[in-house]
Design a protein around this motif. Structure first.
Motif, PDB file in Angstrom:
ATOM      1  N   PRO A   1     -72.282 -49.098  99.378  1.00 53.28           N
ATOM      2  CA  PRO A   1     -71.488 -49.912  98.607  1.00 53.28           C
ATOM      3  C   PRO A   1     -71.800 -51.774  99.360  1.00 53.28           C
ATOM      4  CG  PRO A   1     -69.888 -48.732  99.509  1.00 53.28           C
ATOM      5  CD  PRO A   1     -70.687 -47.998 100.141  1.00 53.28           C
ATOM      6  N   LYS A   2     -71.294 -51.877  98.295  1.00 48.00           N
ATOM      7  CA  LYS A   2     -70.794 -53.741  98.768  1.00 48.00           C
ATOM      8  C   LYS A   2     -70.124 -54.040  97.249  1.00 48.00           C
ATOM      9  CE  LYS A   2     -72.846 -58.574  99.955  1.00 48.00           C
ATOM     10  NZ  LYS A   2     -73.638 -59.438  99.762  1.00 48.00           N
ATOM     11  N   VAL A   3     -68.850 -54.401  97.857  1.00 45.64           N
ATOM     12  CA  VAL A   3     -68.009 -55.322  96.740  1.00 45.64           C
ATOM     13  C   VAL A   3     -67.097 -56.434  96.743  1.00 45.64           C
ATOM     14  CG1 VAL A   3     -65.244 -54.076  95.362  1.00 45.64           C
ATOM     15  CG2 VAL A   3     -66.859 -51.819  96.682  1.00 45.64           C
ATOM     16  N   SER A   4     -67.969 -56.792  96.325  1.00 44.86           N
ATOM     17  CA  SER A   4     -67.129 -58.455  95.768  1.00 44.86           C
ATOM     18  C   SER A   4     -65.792 -58.474  94.877  1.00 44.86           C
ATOM     19  CB  SER A   4     -68.053 -59.250  95.936  1.00 44.86           C
ATOM     20  OG  SER A   4     -67.571 -60.552  95.909  1.00 44.86           O
ATOM     21  N   ILE A   5     -64.953 -58.721  95.511  1.00 44.70           N
ATOM     22  CA  ILE A   5     -63.460 -59.382  94.642  1.00 44.70           C
ATOM     23  C   ILE A   5     -63.288 -60.476  94.459  1.00 44.70           C
ATOM     24  CG2 ILE A   5     -61.303 -58.607  93.499  1.00 44.70           C
ATOM     25  CD1 ILE A   5     -61.391 -55.338  94.903  1.00 44.70           C
ATOM     26  N   ARG A   6     -63.082 -61.062  93.710  1.00 41.04           N
ATOM     27  CA  ARG A   6     -62.681 -62.391  93.299  1.00 41.04           C
ATOM     28  C   ARG A   6     -62.047 -63.040  92.014  1.00 41.04           C
ATOM     29  NH1 ARG A   6     -68.237 -62.700  93.903  1.00 41.04           N
ATOM     30  NH2 ARG A   6     -69.074 -63.597  96.276  1.00 41.04           N
ATOM     31  N   ASP A   7     -60.707 -63.810  92.659  1.00 43.37           N
ATOM     32  CA  ASP A   7     -59.527 -63.785  91.930  1.00 43.37           C
ATOM     33  C   ASP A   7     -59.806 -65.106  90.421  1.00 43.37           C
ATOM     34  OD1 ASP A   7     -59.604 -66.576  93.076  1.00 43.37           O
ATOM     35  OD2 ASP A   7     -57.775 -65.805  94.635  1.00 43.37           O
ATOM     36  N   ALA A   8     -59.471 -65.762  89.786  1.00 43.03           N
ATOM     37  CA  ALA A   8     -59.130 -66.342  89.099  1.00 43.03           C
ATOM     38  C   ALA A   8     -59.815 -67.847  89.378  1.00 43.03           C
ATOM     39  CB  ALA A   8     -58.139 -67.326  88.421  1.00 43.03           C
ATOM     40  N   ASP A   9     -59.223 -68.501  90.606  1.00 43.60           N
ATOM     41  CA  ASP A   9     -59.896 -70.001  91.747  1.00 43.60           C
ATOM     42  C   ASP A   9     -61.022 -69.701  92.322  1.00 43.60           C
ATOM     43  OD1 ASP A   9     -57.964 -71.263  90.541  1.00 43.60           O
ATOM     44  OD2 ASP A   9     -56.848 -70.487  92.244  1.00 43.60           O
ATOM     45  N   GLY A  10     -61.831 -68.289  91.803  1.00 48.73           N
ATOM     46  CA  GLY A  10     -63.220 -68.175  92.577  1.00 48.73           C
ATOM     47  C   GLY A  10     -63.265 -67.829  94.273  1.00 48.73           C
ATOM     48  N   GLN A  11     -61.791 -67.669  94.724  1.00 42.62           N
ATOM     49  CA  GLN A  11     -61.515 -66.768  95.720  1.00 42.62           C
ATOM     50  C   GLN A  11     -61.672 -65.726  96.228  1.00 42.62           C
ATOM     51  OE1 GLN A  11     -61.366 -69.183  98.364  1.00 42.62           O
ATOM     52  NE2 GLN A  11     -61.420 -70.851  97.055  1.00 42.62           N
ATOM     53  N   ASP A  12     -62.147 -65.652  97.491  1.00 38.38           N
ATOM     54  CA  ASP A  12     -62.839 -63.870  97.344  1.00 38.38           C
ATOM     55  C   ASP A  12     -60.913 -63.354  97.899  1.00 38.38           C
ATOM     56  OD1 ASP A  12     -65.241 -63.673  97.397  1.00 38.38           O
ATOM     57  OD2 ASP A  12     -66.163 -64.160  99.101  1.00 38.38           O
ATOM     58  N   VAL A  13     -60.781 -62.136  97.244  1.00 45.51           N
ATOM     59  CA  VAL A  13     -59.519 -60.979  98.049  1.00 45.51           C
ATOM     60  C   VAL A  13     -60.366 -59.916  98.746  1.00 45.51           C
ATOM     61  CG1 VAL A  13     -58.242 -59.324  96.933  1.00 45.51           C
ATOM     62  CG2 VAL A  13     -59.035 -61.782  95.650  1.00 45.51           C
ATOM     63  N   HIS A  14     -59.318 -60.340  99.785  1.00 45.83           N
ATOM     64  CA  HIS A  14     -59.678 -59.088 101.267  1.00 45.83           C
ATOM     65  C   HIS A  14     -59.223 -57.882 100.773  1.00 45.83           C
ATOM     66  CE1 HIS A  14     -59.174 -58.190 105.357  1.00 45.83           C
ATOM     67  NE2 HIS A  14     -58.442 -56.765 104.684  1.00 45.83           N
ATOM     68  N   LEU A  15     -60.648 -56.208 101.067  1.00 42.58           N
ATOM     69  CA  LEU A  15     -60.845 -55.467 100.108  1.00 42.58           C
ATOM     70  C   LEU A  15     -60.956 -55.040 102.067  1.00 42.58           C
ATOM     71  CD1 LEU A  15     -63.739 -54.646  99.969  1.00 42.58           C
ATOM     72  CD2 LEU A  15     -63.093 -56.037  97.730  1.00 42.58           C
ATOM     73  N   ALA A  16     -60.624 -53.239 101.553  1.00 40.32           N
ATOM     74  CA  ALA A  16     -61.281 -52.404 101.971  1.00 40.32           C
ATOM     75  C   ALA A  16     -61.568 -50.903 102.036  1.00 40.32           C
ATOM     76  CB  ALA A  16     -59.798 -52.037 102.850  1.00 40.32           C
ATOM     77  N   VAL A  17     -63.380 -51.151 102.477  1.00 40.78           N
ATOM     78  CA  VAL A  17     -63.109 -50.350 102.296  1.00 40.78           C
ATOM     79  C   VAL A  17     -63.377 -48.985 102.776  1.00 40.78           C
ATOM     80  CG1 VAL A  17     -66.380 -49.090 101.401  1.00 40.78           C
ATOM     81  CG2 VAL A  17     -65.757 -51.646 100.449  1.00 40.78           C
ATOM     82  N   LYS A  18     -63.090 -47.525 102.595  1.00 37.68           N
ATOM     83  CA  LYS A  18     -63.297 -46.565 103.292  1.00 37.68           C
ATOM     84  C   LYS A  18     -63.643 -45.307 102.483  1.00 37.68           C
ATOM     85  CE  LYS A  18     -59.112 -43.308 105.357  1.00 37.68           C
ATOM     86  NZ  LYS A  18     -58.067 -42.735 105.224  1.00 37.68           N
ATOM     87  N   LYS A  19     -64.716 -44.711 103.247  1.00 34.56           N
ATOM     88  CA  LYS A  19     -65.693 -43.790 102.844  1.00 34.56           C
ATOM     89  C   LYS A  19     -64.613 -41.853 102.999  1.00 34.56           C
ATOM     90  CE  LYS A  19     -69.992 -41.808 103.831  1.00 34.56           C
ATOM     91  NZ  LYS A  19     -71.114 -41.118 104.764  1.00 34.56           N
ATOM     92  N   ILE A  20     -65.274 -41.674 101.960  1.00 34.27           N
ATOM     93  CA  ILE A  20     -63.798 -40.753 101.815  1.00 34.27           C
ATOM     94  C   ILE A  20     -64.589 -38.999 102.024  1.00 34.27           C
ATOM     95  CG2 ILE A  20     -63.263 -38.699  99.878  1.00 34.27           C
ATOM     96  CD1 ILE A  20     -63.630 -40.755  97.990  1.00 34.27           C
ATOM     97  N   ASP A  21     -63.965 -38.662 103.405  1.00 36.79           N
ATOM     98  CA  ASP A  21     -64.357 -37.464 103.520  1.00 36.79           C
ATOM     99  C   ASP A  21     -65.306 -36.445 102.959  1.00 36.79           C
ATOM    100  OD1 ASP A  21     -64.295 -38.746 106.263  1.00 36.79           O
ATOM    101  OD2 ASP A  21     -61.888 -38.027 106.342  1.00 36.79           O
ATOM    102  N   GLY A  22     -66.335 -35.906 103.295  1.00 38.08           N
ATOM    103  CA  GLY A  22     -66.865 -34.512 102.722  1.00 38.08           C
ATOM    104  C   GLY A  22     -67.136 -35.562 101.762  1.00 38.08           C
ATOM    105  N   ASP A  23     -67.893 -36.132 101.261  1.00 38.57           N
ATOM    106  CA  ASP A  23     -68.650 -36.346  99.803  1.00 38.57           C
ATOM    107  C   ASP A  23     -69.140 -38.039 100.692  1.00 38.57           C
ATOM    108  OD1 ASP A  23     -69.892 -37.537  97.406  1.00 38.57           O
ATOM    109  OD2 ASP A  23     -68.252 -37.133  96.676  1.00 38.57           O
TER     110      ASP A  23
END
Length: 1129
Positions: free
Chosen positions: A211-233
């Motif tokens: 996955p490629k996830v992008s989260i932007r706030d009301a000003d269009g700024q990127d919000v820092h995020l972390a993507v973690k894979k679920i073990d077993g799936d």
């Protein structure tokens, strides 16, 4: 020459077909119908054209052997669609296409994977189905939307319009569509709280994608995020982020192929959340009086109920009525404080306590006043006593001066006593005083606030006491927690039983110390601040002034009254009337800058005046001239606490005549030598009675031991031995009176005039500067302490260390670290030799800093470089060093402890470094002399690190320049050269240095002549370090041209269809220096055709294009640099 075969096309001649058809139409009717705007005829003509050219073109007309007619265009199109969609009941071009399902199936058959879900489409969503299918057909197949989706689903859709639109599909090539990735978002709330960490789940429909996830706030700024894979799936992930901006939050989901790295957006998985503020309680008064009503407002409530429960001091819970506020997302409730104490305000939103809940609300008394003083004591007040009542407010938010407080003293007959009032602004206290004039009587003291009575006290007034017993002292006026409260009780000739009592917030035992002069010193130590009442009773009756009502305060930070020293008072001495009594109070060690309180009383507790002055900060001198021969009491306190020994008692008698005292003998008249015994006489036979005190001290204040012999005739013999030469002072006190000091000059018993001192003089230096004298004592031999260098500064004494040098001289290397005037004295066997005054000041003189050593000029990469710093005389500050250059350098500054520093550093890359060395305070550092220094760092000379690049090809062509580089980046920067022996007849390579990297030596060489091998010799610092062989080949090799065939048909001629443009791609990259390319094309008839040679996207690869107007073999002849290429394929 190259041959090309052209095949005859089996497609019909379009141009001839058009011409024949128009002849047919002209035969039917006259063209004037078109001119006359005959719509029916014009539309028929248009449909005929569409039917023939849009629907019929490209279809192979098949004739049936059984004589059946050929299929019509409509039948052909319908049968083609049925073949594409087997199993679908398609029978017309109207109703079968109204729900969009058939069109979706057709598009998916031409672009597999584009509309995989068409089978799940609902006929009731005809417009949505049709729009989706037509858009996919336009985007993927380039099928133009000749009709609108709304027209397509109309029950009365025109059949010819549908046929015209669908006729585009047979002409397009199928387009494979990559499988569409689906994504599902779980556990993501639509409403989020700002600054609250969130986590949601994401599942991707296919493996092989991440996955490629992008989260932007009301000003269009990127919000820092972390993507973690679920073990077993393998396809499930956890997404963690924290929203920090109020407003909409846009979440966009894409998937990236882990093999091709292509990213596919998944718009249906995108979502938008709303970030809202955290529900919170607005500011409210934390403290209020009983009966006041407090309004609470809960703000930023977006969803869910608000509840409030107040827990009162007695534990009772009260659920509040919460109503909507005047502003959006606000709720309010009100609470009236019922009692004094802490009320806990619990506020919940969605059953969850708000941050900070429970909130404190402290109820305070409606009238919170502290009333105290002797004026409200039920007993002890006597006629004509001026007694006080003190009122202060316990509410820190209220000023007593504005509280409208009043007091009345009411007699039994209802009349009122006069009252005076004053305001102590420093302590915020109202002070009332009244004086009862009658006794015995009973009074009522009433305190009111705004006319309302808040307190009432009964006071019994007693007659004036006849007792002479008196009590005084700081312990009856005030005090400090955990410090002894001391007071004095004078019996004044009475013999009564005394009793004492202390009442207050803490228990305090009274300690009594009786004195021989019929007085007693009492003390008690309170441990809690507050108002205390001290009762002093004689035969169970209060003495004058008792009970004493006072306030004990909290300790003053840093105050140490016990460190106060009182000197000059001798309680065993009998002073004379008119005799000056001087004493000093030293408060320098008390910890707080306070002026001591000194009071002097006679036997009737009348205050006696005295003189006072501050000699130096913290030392106070007092002068008392007693006028009466009675006992005097001197009371000394600091911060309300008695100092050790107070109160002091002194006796005063009639005077004596000290002027008749005689002092004579060699010990005062001289000569006196050090370490030799001497004596003198004190004759007091004519001076009257009195005690003789004698003391002898040198100019440093060091006392000399005296042997005093009483001659039993009113005279005394005094023996002493001065240990070192210099000025001495003899002090004699007779009957408490100081005699003028007598100066005694003690001469040395050794000649020290030959001692020589270099490097020490009267001067002003900066703190930290070092004393470096050289002292030569010659042939003197020490008999005791030897040579010493003494330092006196700010009342403190130091012995500066000296060391003996190999040549017999003495020296020192000692820093002066204390600001002030240093009085230096050189002594030998305690005999003064010479004095110096060195003034040490704060400050910095960076010009005194000297830097020296090889490390300031050059260094070797990776090896330690060293230089020195001499900071003597530079004053206050610290050394800092900063190196700027091609790479970060590791450095260390080591203090040698002798005013010098050793600086070591290791540079990791060659080049010029700027070395900034500064000295001074943190914010005022300056460059030392010569800074910044330019330091050249280079590698060691290592010929093995010389690298040659650019001469590694198997061969090179004549007359073509050869560029190669000799790289000395990893060895010392020394001259580089290359040579070619003259026997090869070549020009020498030309050197060009790179402006970006001067260690890259770029050489350019243009080989000439015939083929063969040429050795190139490489020289570094004059030494040969290598050799490269250059193999030459001809400048041009036309025979190396290559015709680019289809890989599967590289042995066959290139073929194409007649009337199509012919193309012959060819490659000249192996031919050498090709400056001009030409080609001639000859057709099957032997005639030359027009041809064009064009370059392609790939350098060195070209393409010859020409018309193929007839079938047969075409020959292509190539020319390179004007020379025909002898080849044929």
């Amino acid at each position: 020459m190259f041959d090309l075969r052209i095949r005859q096309s089996s497609e019909p001649n379009v141009a001839s077909g058009v011409k024949a058809h128009f002849l047919f139409l002209r035969a039917i009717d006259d063209s004037t119908h078109i001119v006359d705007h005959n719509k029916k005829l014009i539309l028929g003509l248009v449909w005929t054209l569409i039917l023939h050219y849009s629907i019929s073109m490209g279809w192979i007309q098949e004739k049936h052997e059984d004589g059946d007619k050929e299929e019509t265009p409509k039948q052909k199109l319908l049968n083609w669609i049925r073949n594409r969609l087997p199993g679908m009941p398609i029978s017309n071009f109207t109703s079968d296409w109204n729900d969009g399902v058939a069109l979706g199936a057709l598009v998916n058959s031409m672009a597999p994977g584009s509309l995989n879900d068409w089978e799940n489409w609902s006929p009731s969503e005809a417009l949505e189905n049709t729009e989706k299918a037509m858009k996919s057909a336009q985007d993927l197949l380039k099928v133009a939307p000749l009709i609108a989706p709304a027209e397509m689903i109309h029950p009365e859709i025109d059949e010819m319009s549908v046929m015209t639109y669908l006729s585009q599909f047979p002409a397009v090539k199928p387009v494979p569509v990559k499988p569409k990735i689906q994504a599902t978002v779980f556990n993501l709330e639509k409403t989020l709280l700002i600054n609250e960490a969130k986590e949601f789940d994401l599942k991707i429909s296919r493996e092989g994608y991440k996955p490629k996830v992008s989260i932007r706030d009301a000003d269009g700024q990127d919000v820092h995020l972390a993507v973690k894979k679920i073990d077993g799936d393998a396809n499930s992930y956890k997404i963690q982020f924290t929203p920090t901006k109020i407003g909409p939050l846009h979440v966009e989901i894409s998937a990236t192929d882990i093999h091709t790295f292509e990213t596919q957006s998944i718009p249906e998985a995108n979502t938008t959340c709303q970030v809202v503020p955290v529900t919170h309680l607005l500011e409210y008064p934390k403290t209020a009086k009983v009966g006041e009503e407090i309004k609470f407002t809960v703000a930023d409530v977006h969803e869910g109920p608000v509840e409030a429960i107040i827990v009162e001091p007695n534990g009772k819970e009260l659920r509040m009525v919460v109503l909507e506020g005047q502003s959006d997302n606000e709720y309010q409730f009100e609470y009236k404080i019922p009692s004094v104490g802490l009320h806990s305000v619990n506020v919940f939103h969605n059953k969850i306590p708000l941050i900070g809940s429970p909130f404190p609300l402290r109820g305070k008394p409606k009238n919170a006043f502290k009333i105290w003083g002797r004026g409200i004591a039920p007993e002890g007040v006597r006629k004509n006593d001026v007694v006080g009542v003190h009122v202060e407010c316990l509410d820190p938010d209220e000023n007593i001066a504005n509280a409208n407080v009043s007091m009345e003293v009411v007699k039994e007959n209802g009349s009122h006593l006069p009252i005076s009032v004053g305001y102590d602004e420093e302590n915020a206290i109202l002070n009332f005083e009244y004086e009862p004039k009658d006794s015995p009587e009973s009074l009522e003291v009433v305190v009111k606030v705004a006319g309302e009575k808040i307190e009432s006290y009964k006071v019994d007034v007693s007659p004036v006491s006849s007792s002479k017993i008196r009590a005084f002292g700081p312990g009856l006026e005030g005090g400090v927690v955990n410090e002894p409260c001391v007071f004095d009780v004078e019996m004044n000739g009475e013999s009564k039983d005394l009793s004492f009592a202390v009442e207050g917030p803490s228990k305090a035992e009274i300690a009594c110390n009786e004195r021989p002069d019929a007085s007693a010193v009492l003390s008690y130590t309170p441990t809690v601040a507050g108002v205390y009442k001290v009762g002093v009773l004689a035969d169970e009756e209060h003495i004058q002034g008792s009970p004493f009502v006072l306030r004990i305060t909290d300790a003053i930070p840093g105050l140490k009254p016990s460190a106060t020293r009182v000197t000059g008072i001798d309680e065993s001495k009998i002073y004379s009337v008119g005799e000056k009594i001087q004493f000093r109070v030293d408060t320098r060690l008390c910890g707080v800058d306070l002026v001591p309180k000194v009071e002097v009383f006679d036997t009737d507790l009348n205050k006696i005046s005295y003189g006072a002055r501050e000699i130096t900060p913290g030392i106070f001198e007092y002068t008392l001239l007693p006028e009466n021969s009675v006992k005097h009491k001197i009371d000394v306190s600091v911060g309300g606490v008695s100092v050790p020994g107070a109160p002091f008692s002194i006796k005063v008698k009639e005077p004596v005549d000290s002027s008749k005292l005689r002092i004579y003998g060699p010990g005062v008249e001289g000569p006196v030598y050090s370490k030799e015994s001497t004596r003198f006489t004190i004759d007091a036979t004519q001076a009257g009675p009195g005690v003789v005190e004698v003391a002898l001290a040198d100019d440093h204040g060091e006392k000399v031991d005296l042997d005093v012999l009483d001659n039993q005739d009113g005279s005394f013999t005094v023996k002493y031995t001065a240990q070192r030469p210099g000025a001495y002072q003899l002090n004699v006190v007779f009957a408490g009176e100081e005699i003028s000091p007598i100066a005694i000059n003690v001469k040395p018993n050794i000649d020290v005039s030959g001692i020589r001192i270099d490097g020490l003089e009267n001067e002003t230096i900066l703190i930290g500067s070092r004393l470096r004298p050289i002292i030569n004592i010659g042939n003197l031999q020490s008999k005791s302490d030897g040579l010493k260098l003494l330092d006196e500064v700010n009342g403190k004494f130091y012995n500066i260390p000296l060391k003996i040098n190999p040549d017999g001289t003495y020296s020192s290397d000692t820093p002066l670290l204390e600001v002030g005037e240093h009085n230096l004295q050189l002594v030998f066997d305690e005999i003064p030799v010479k004095k110096f005054v060195v003034e040490v000041k704060k400050g910095t003189n960076v010009s005194k800093c000297l830097a020296y050593g090889p490390g300031l000029e050059h260094a070797v990469v990776g090896e330690k470089a060293i230089f020195e710093l001499d900071l003597n005389g530079a004053g206050e500050g610290a050394v800092s060093m900063e190196m700027r250059g091609p790479a970060k350098a590791e450095s260390r500054i080591q203090d040698r402890g002798n005013g010098k520093c050793c600086v070591e550093y290791i540079a990791r890359a060659p080049g010029e470094y700027d070395m900034a060395i500064k000295f001074g305070r943190d914010d005022q550092k300056e460059h030392v002399k010569g800074s910044p220094f330019k330091t050249l760092v280079d590698y060691k000379r290592d010929p093995s690190q010389v690298v040659v690049t650019g001469l590694d090809d198997r061969h090179y062509r004549t007359n073509q320049p050869i560029n190669f580089v000799v790289d000395t980046s990893r060895t010392k920067n020394l001259p580089v050269n290359v040579r070619i022996s003259q026997e090869y007849g070549q020009h020498q390579p030309v050197l060009t240095r790179s402006p970006h990297n001067p260690r890259h030596h770029t050489f350019r060489f243009l080989p000439t002549g015939s083929n063969g091998s040429i050795p190139i010799e490489i020289y570094y610092d004059g030494d040969k370090v290598g050799e490269k062989i250059v193999q030459l080949v001809p400048e041009l090799e036309p025979q190396m041209i290559k015709i680019l065939h289809d890989k599967k048909k590289d042995t066959l001629p290139i073929t194409t269809y007649a009337s199509h443009e012919g193309h012959v791609p060819f490659d000249v990259r192996d031919c050498g220096n090709v400056k001009k390319i030409e080609a001639r094309v000859f057709g099957p008839d032997g005639k030359e055709r027009n041809s064009h040679v064009r370059s392609t996207e790939q350098a060195g690869v070209y393409d010859v294009s020409f018309p193929t107007d007839m079938a047969g073999e075409y020959s292509v002849v190539f020319y390179l640099n004007g020379e025909e290429v002898a080849m044929k394929k």
